[in-house]
Write a protein that holds these residues in place. Structure first.
Motif, PDB file in Angstrom:
ATOM      1  N   ASN A 100      39.204  95.381  33.234  1.00 53.33           N
ATOM      2  CA  ASN A 100      39.687  95.933  31.970  1.00 53.33           C
ATOM      3  C   ASN A 100      38.601  96.086  30.913  1.00 53.33           C
ATOM      4  N   GLY A 101      37.343  95.763  31.254  1.00 54.33           N
ATOM      5  CA  GLY A 101      36.267  95.924  30.284  1.00 54.33           C
ATOM      6  C   GLY A 101      35.030  95.125  30.646  1.00 54.33           C
ATOM      7  N   THR A 102      34.180  94.945  29.686  1.00 53.90           N
ATOM      8  CA  THR A 102      32.891  94.279  29.907  1.00 53.90           C
ATOM      9  C   THR A 102      32.647  93.216  28.840  1.00 53.90           C
ATOM     10  N   PHE A 103      32.219  92.059  29.294  1.00 55.63           N
ATOM     11  CA  PHE A 103      31.779  91.011  28.377  1.00 55.63           C
ATOM     12  C   PHE A 103      30.258  91.069  28.245  1.00 55.63           C
ATOM     13  N   VAL A 104      29.774  91.039  27.015  1.00 53.13           N
ATOM     14  CA  VAL A 104      28.340  90.886  26.776  1.00 53.13           C
ATOM     15  C   VAL A 104      28.145  89.566  26.030  1.00 53.13           C
TER      16      VAL A 104
ATOM     17  N   LEU B 221      26.299  80.888  20.961  1.00 56.43           N
ATOM     18  CA  LEU B 221      26.333  82.230  21.523  1.00 56.43           C
ATOM     19  C   LEU B 221      27.175  83.186  20.684  1.00 56.43           C
ATOM     20  N   ALA B 222      26.994  84.458  20.984  1.00 58.42           N
ATOM     21  CA  ALA B 222      27.859  85.523  20.466  1.00 58.42           C
ATOM     22  C   ALA B 222      28.399  86.269  21.682  1.00 58.42           C
ATOM     23  N   VAL B 223      29.698  86.549  21.664  1.00 57.74           N
ATOM     24  CA  VAL B 223      30.350  87.222  22.793  1.00 57.74           C
ATOM     25  C   VAL B 223      31.062  88.469  22.285  1.00 57.74           C
ATOM     26  N   VAL B 224      30.882  89.566  23.004  1.00 54.13           N
ATOM     27  CA  VAL B 224      31.596  90.803  22.687  1.00 54.13           C
ATOM     28  C   VAL B 224      32.331  91.268  23.936  1.00 54.13           C
ATOM     29  N   PHE B 225      33.603  91.575  23.782  1.00 58.94           N
ATOM     30  CA  PHE B 225      34.360  92.186  24.863  1.00 58.94           C
ATOM     31  C   PHE B 225      34.584  93.644  24.516  1.00 58.94           C
ATOM     32  N   ILE B 226      34.161  94.537  25.413  1.00 57.75           N
ATOM     33  CA  ILE B 226      34.282  95.977  25.210  1.00 57.75           C
ATOM     34  C   ILE B 226      35.229  96.533  26.266  1.00 57.75           C
ATOM     35  N   SER B 227      36.289  97.182  25.824  1.00 55.06           N
ATOM     36  CA  SER B 227      37.290  97.685  26.761  1.00 55.06           C
ATOM     37  C   SER B 227      36.686  98.747  27.676  1.00 55.06           C
ATOM     38  N   ALA B 228      37.325  98.959  28.820  1.00 61.40           N
ATOM     39  CA  ALA B 228      36.806  99.892  29.817  1.00 61.40           C
ATOM     40  C   ALA B 228      36.654 101.306  29.267  1.00 61.40           C
TER      41      ALA B 228
ATOM     42  N   LYS C  43      39.182  79.625  26.334  1.00 56.41           N
ATOM     43  CA  LYS C  43      40.071  80.043  25.259  1.00 56.41           C
ATOM     44  C   LYS C  43      39.476  81.219  24.487  1.00 56.41           C
ATOM     45  N   VAL C  44      38.172  81.171  24.265  1.00 56.13           N
ATOM     46  CA  VAL C  44      37.482  82.278  23.582  1.00 56.13           C
ATOM     47  C   VAL C  44      37.601  83.561  24.399  1.00 56.13           C
ATOM     48  N   ILE C  45      37.318  83.466  25.696  1.00 62.09           N
ATOM     49  CA  ILE C  45      37.360  84.644  26.569  1.00 62.09           C
ATOM     50  C   ILE C  45      38.770  85.240  26.601  1.00 62.09           C
ATOM     51  N   ARG C  46      39.762  84.397  26.743  1.00 67.29           N
ATOM     52  CA  ARG C  46      41.147  84.868  26.799  1.00 67.29           C
ATOM     53  C   ARG C  46      41.558  85.533  25.484  1.00 67.29           C
ATOM     54  N   LYS C  47      41.164  84.944  24.378  1.00 64.64           N
ATOM     55  CA  LYS C  47      41.512  85.491  23.062  1.00 64.64           C
ATOM     56  C   LYS C  47      40.850  86.845  22.831  1.00 64.64           C
ATOM     57  N   LEU C  48      39.615  87.001  23.279  1.00 66.75           N
ATOM     58  CA  LEU C  48      38.913  88.277  23.113  1.00 66.75           C
ATOM     59  C   LEU C  48      39.611  89.392  23.896  1.00 66.75           C
ATOM     60  N   GLU C  49      40.018  89.088  25.122  1.00 68.19           N
ATOM     61  CA  GLU C  49      40.726  90.095  25.923  1.00 68.19           C
ATOM     62  C   GLU C  49      42.047  90.482  25.270  1.00 68.19           C
ATOM     63  N   GLN C  50      42.761  89.501  24.761  1.00 72.69           N
ATOM     64  CA  GLN C  50      44.052  89.777  24.122  1.00 72.69           C
ATOM     65  C   GLN C  50      43.872  90.592  22.847  1.00 72.69           C
ATOM     66  N   THR C  51      42.857  90.245  22.058  1.00 67.26           N
ATOM     67  CA  THR C  51      42.610  90.963  20.811  1.00 67.26           C
ATOM     68  C   THR C  51      42.210  92.403  21.080  1.00 67.26           C
TER      69      THR C  51
END
Length: 343
Positions: free
Chosen positions: A270-274, A290-297, A317-325
């Protein structure tokens, strides 16, 4: 240094001010000077107010202009001037001198740990760090504790004159050894692009980060004894996603706080984590800062987070929240970078 150390040093400088006969002969001025050194020793860290705008704003500004050479006299004047406005009968000059000294010592000590400061701003945003003492140095704390313990038995000013002479000698020895260690390692790792020392609480003992063209080496060094604990190969990275992540304000704030950030890309359906990780801070093969960015596909939405993540539970929890947001923003016409708050 940490806040506790700055507070203790502020009290220590207040004790040292008793060497000044003008301060020593006035009880009111003595208390005012103690208050000035205590506040002044922490004043540059008042940039903590940026926390109200979020972690990323704080990381961008912390140890920046507030710790610059231009700011030092301003902090001294602001603190001593405020105290003087309530006690106009005391000597402003002597109050200012000791308060100013406490501000200088704060920034001076911050230069010697792994963070460093941007002390020459606004002329340069370069981070300066001598990598010689840990953020929390138990040796400095013990030295001050001994000094406080001796106060009932000896003259206050003289006790802390000895304390600070010993402290500066200690810092000088560690700094000289850090310089020698780095020179030695540069001769040994001739292909190294850069070498970063992370001072430990144990004297003459260092954590180590060595960057080469192909990888990062993490280890420990002490007295010509080198142990490489972990090797992190540099991978072929997706430059498009990395560049896209750098449009995120949280990421740019994070990158402004360190010269040792490195990107990692993880692709999902569903996207890419950087992930931008600060390699200076490694705990059990984990990089908590760290800084994490989730970019949708479809590149239609993004979500981001920056801060410290010490546990696997919080990391998930951070990863899950980023995908949901990101999913909740995917229906919008424009792409926005949104910061995520994780409790």
């Amino acid at each position: 240094m940490d806040t506790t150390t700055h507070i203790i040093i502020g009290v220590g400088l207040g004790a040292l001010s008793q060497l000044d006969p003008i301060v020593a002969e006035s009880t009111t001025l003595s208390y005012a000077t103690l208050l000035g050194t205590l506040i002044g020793s922490n004043a540059p860290d008042f940039d903590y107010v940026y926390k109200f705008k979020g972690n990323s704003s704080y990381y961008r500004h912390h140890r920046g202009l507030s710790h610059s050479l231009l700011a030092l006299p301003l902090w001294g004047l602001a603190v001593s001037g405020t105290i003087y406005s309530f006690l106009p009968d005391i000597s402003f000059l002597h109050l200012f001198i000791w308060t100013f000294l406490s501000v200088i010592l704060h920034v001076f000590l911050d230069l010697f740990n792994v963070h460093g400061t941007q002390v020459i701003r606004p002329f340069s945003a370069k981070w300066i760090s001598f990598d010689s003492i840990p953020l929390v140095d138990p040796n400095i704390l013990v030295l001050h504790t001994i000094g406080f313990f001796l106060l009932p038995f000896y003259e206050t000013g003289k006790v802390f004159l000895v304390v600070y002479l010993l402290m500066f000698l200690y810092i000088l020895i560690r700094t000289a050894y850090a310089y020698y260690t780095k020179r030695y390692l540069q001769g040994y790792f001739q292909n190294a692009i850069r070498i970063k020392l992370m001072p430990r609480a144990r004297i003459l003992y260092w954590g180590l980060l060595i960057e080469t063209e192909d990888d990062f080496l993490f280890g420990e060094y002490s007295r010509k004894s080198l142990i490489i604990e972990h090797t992190l190969p540099k991978k072929q990275l997706d430059s498009e996603m990395i560049l896209e992540s750098m449009n995120n304000s949280l990421v740019t704030d994070f990158l402004s706080s360190t010269d040792y950030a490195y990107p990692f890309v993880e692709k999902k359906k569903n996207g890419t984590f950087v992930y931008w990780k600060d390699l200076r801070f490694r705990h059990n093969k984990f990089f908590p800062y760290l800084a994490v960015v989730f970019i949708s596909a479809e590149l239609k939405s993004t979500a981001s987070y920056t801060g410290w993540v010490y546990s696997l539970k919080k990391y998930k929890k951070v990863i899950r929240k980023l995908e949901q947001t990101s999913a909740s923003n995917s229906g919008k016409k424009k792409s926005y970078f949104r910061g995520v708050t994780i409790d």
